[in-house]
Design a protein around this motif. Structure first.
Motif, PDB file in Angstrom:
ATOM      1  N   GLN A  33       0.824  -1.208   0.000  1.00 17.13           N
ATOM      2  CA  GLN A  33       0.000   0.000   0.000  1.00 17.13           C
ATOM      3  C   GLN A  33       0.861   1.262   0.000  1.00 17.13           C
ATOM      4  N   TYR A  34       1.853   1.304   0.875  1.00 13.83           N
ATOM      5  CA  TYR A  34       2.712   2.496   0.933  1.00 13.83           C
ATOM      6  C   TYR A  34       3.654   2.575  -0.268  1.00 13.83           C
ATOM      7  N   LEU A  35       3.997   1.419  -0.845  1.00 15.90           N
ATOM      8  CA  LEU A  35       4.808   1.420  -2.064  1.00 15.90           C
ATOM      9  C   LEU A  35       4.022   2.061  -3.207  1.00 15.90           C
ATOM     10  N   ASP A 223       2.394  19.388   6.595  1.00 17.96           N
ATOM     11  CA  ASP A 223       1.909  19.252   5.219  1.00 17.96           C
ATOM     12  C   ASP A 223       2.992  18.578   4.380  1.00 17.96           C
ATOM     13  N   ALA A 224       3.137  17.271   4.577  1.00 17.95           N
ATOM     14  CA  ALA A 224       4.153  16.513   3.842  1.00 17.95           C
ATOM     15  C   ALA A 224       3.591  16.066   2.493  1.00 17.95           C
ATOM     16  N   THR A 225       4.481  15.874   1.533  1.00 14.07           N
ATOM     17  CA  THR A 225       4.046  15.403   0.217  1.00 14.07           C
ATOM     18  C   THR A 225       3.659  13.925   0.306  1.00 14.07           C
ATOM     19  N   GLU A 226       2.875  13.468  -0.672  1.00 13.75           N
ATOM     20  CA  GLU A 226       2.491  12.057  -0.724  1.00 13.75           C
ATOM     21  C   GLU A 226       3.724  11.162  -0.875  1.00 13.75           C
ATOM     22  N   GLY A 227       4.738  11.679  -1.555  1.00 14.26           N
ATOM     23  CA  GLY A 227       5.977  10.919  -1.719  1.00 14.26           C
ATOM     24  C   GLY A 227       6.691  10.705  -0.403  1.00 14.26           C
ATOM     25  N   THR A 228       6.736  11.759   0.424  1.00 14.72           N
ATOM     26  CA  THR A 228       7.385  11.665   1.747  1.00 14.72           C
ATOM     27  C   THR A 228       6.634  10.702   2.651  1.00 14.72           C
ATOM     28  N   VAL A 229       5.307  10.843   2.671  1.00 14.73           N
ATOM     29  CA  VAL A 229       4.470   9.965   3.497  1.00 14.73           C
ATOM     30  C   VAL A 229       4.582   8.515   3.026  1.00 14.73           C
ATOM     31  N   GLY A 230       4.539   8.329   1.705  1.00 13.41           N
ATOM     32  CA  GLY A 230       4.653   6.985   1.146  1.00 13.41           C
ATOM     33  C   GLY A 230       5.985   6.344   1.469  1.00 13.41           C
ATOM     34  N   LEU A 231       7.064   7.121   1.370  1.00 14.84           N
ATOM     35  CA  LEU A 231       8.393   6.593   1.656  1.00 14.84           C
ATOM     36  C   LEU A 231       8.546   6.258   3.134  1.00 14.84           C
ATOM     37  N   ALA A 232       8.042   7.140   4.015  1.00 16.15           N
ATOM     38  CA  ALA A 232       8.120   6.897   5.462  1.00 16.15           C
ATOM     39  C   ALA A 232       7.347   5.625   5.824  1.00 16.15           C
ATOM     40  N   GLY A 233       6.143   5.477   5.277  1.00 17.22           N
ATOM     41  CA  GLY A 233       5.336   4.283   5.540  1.00 17.22           C
ATOM     42  C   GLY A 233       5.967   3.032   4.969  1.00 17.22           C
TER      43      GLY A 233
END
Length: 252
Positions: A33-35, A223-233
């Motif tokens: 999902q996060y990938l 307000d993080a980008t979707e890329g940052t959130v996705g990478l962290a997850g």
């Protein structure tokens, strides 16, 4: 025969044992999902690919929820165990209470959100603020739980470092020759054990901190980008998979 060696290979048995657990399947789905969330941000210029990845992300998200349904009961039980443990360090006990309360509320709201997505609960019909805002409230409870977990990690590291310092001081104290050899060997073993504990807590601290970033974004604190959130997850999911893989026991 070759296929028999493959089928009965220890790692294949371990994969089967891992996927046979609810936690293993849920963590694997979380990783995917996060990938997809991270890839969706990277491919945001391609609307077709973006829509496809967003669809996968949604489907995996809703597929994870039944695997976590009623998980709040586990954290309620853990909460009462912590409250009954009067011998535990007071600060650790308080942080653990915060963690268990947060997770219990988070998983309860996660179930409410799942029912909403299935259409079993309607915001307008229920007229409940809790139901209408289950998503944002869930992120807040998750952040509370992670705050307790992070504080607990820091407290444990402080205790372990203090214990390790005392062991190092004792190992350098003068002693008899034979007794000194025996004492030093035992101390070295204890120091190695403490080093492993430190590494474990540091790893857990990193994982909880990255998850807190995701939770804060869900709460609109940052307000993080979707890329940052996705990478962290994605990173925390891989770390969780690694820990689960290590703890997977293969039946004889």
């Amino acid at each position: 025969m070759t296929y028999e060696k493959l089928v009965y290979h220890p790692e294949i048995n371990r994969v089967i044992a891992f996927l046979d657990t609810t936690a293993g399947r849920e963590k694997l789905l979380r990783t995917v999902q996060y990938l997809t969330r991270f890839l969706a941000y990277q491919l945001r210029g391609d609307l077709v690919e973006l829509a496809y990845l967003k669809r996968i992300q949604f489907l995996i998200g809703i597929s994870r929820k039944p695997l976590r349904f009623l998980k709040f009961l586990k954290h309620f039980r853990s909460l009462f165990i912590v409250l009954d443990d009067q011998l535990k360090d007071k600060k650790l006990r308080a942080f653990d209470v915060l963690k268990q309360v947060g997770f219990a509320a988070y998983f309860f709201l996660d179930g409410v959100q799942w029912f909403k997505q299935l259409g079993l609960i309607n915001d307008r019909k229920s007229r409940s603020k809790l139901v209408a805002n289950a998503g944002i409230y869930g992120f807040r409870c998750w952040l509370i739980a992670l705050t307790g977990a992070i504080l607990g990690n820091l407290r444990k590291l402080h205790i372990i470092y203090s214990r390790r310092k005392a062991l190092s001081a004792n190992s350098s104290a003068p002693d008899g020759k034979e007794a000194g050899i025996s004492t030093n060997t035992a101390t070295v073993d204890l120091l190695e054990k403490e080093d492993l504990n430190i590494a474990k807590e540091q790893n857990d601290l990193i994982k909880n901190s990255l998850d807190a970033l995701v939770a804060m974004n869900g709460c609109n604190i940052i307000d993080a980008t979707e890329g940052t959130v996705g990478l962290a997850g994605l990173v925390t999911s891989i770390m969780g998979l690694k820990d689960l893989w290590k703890s997977t026991k293969v039946g004889v």
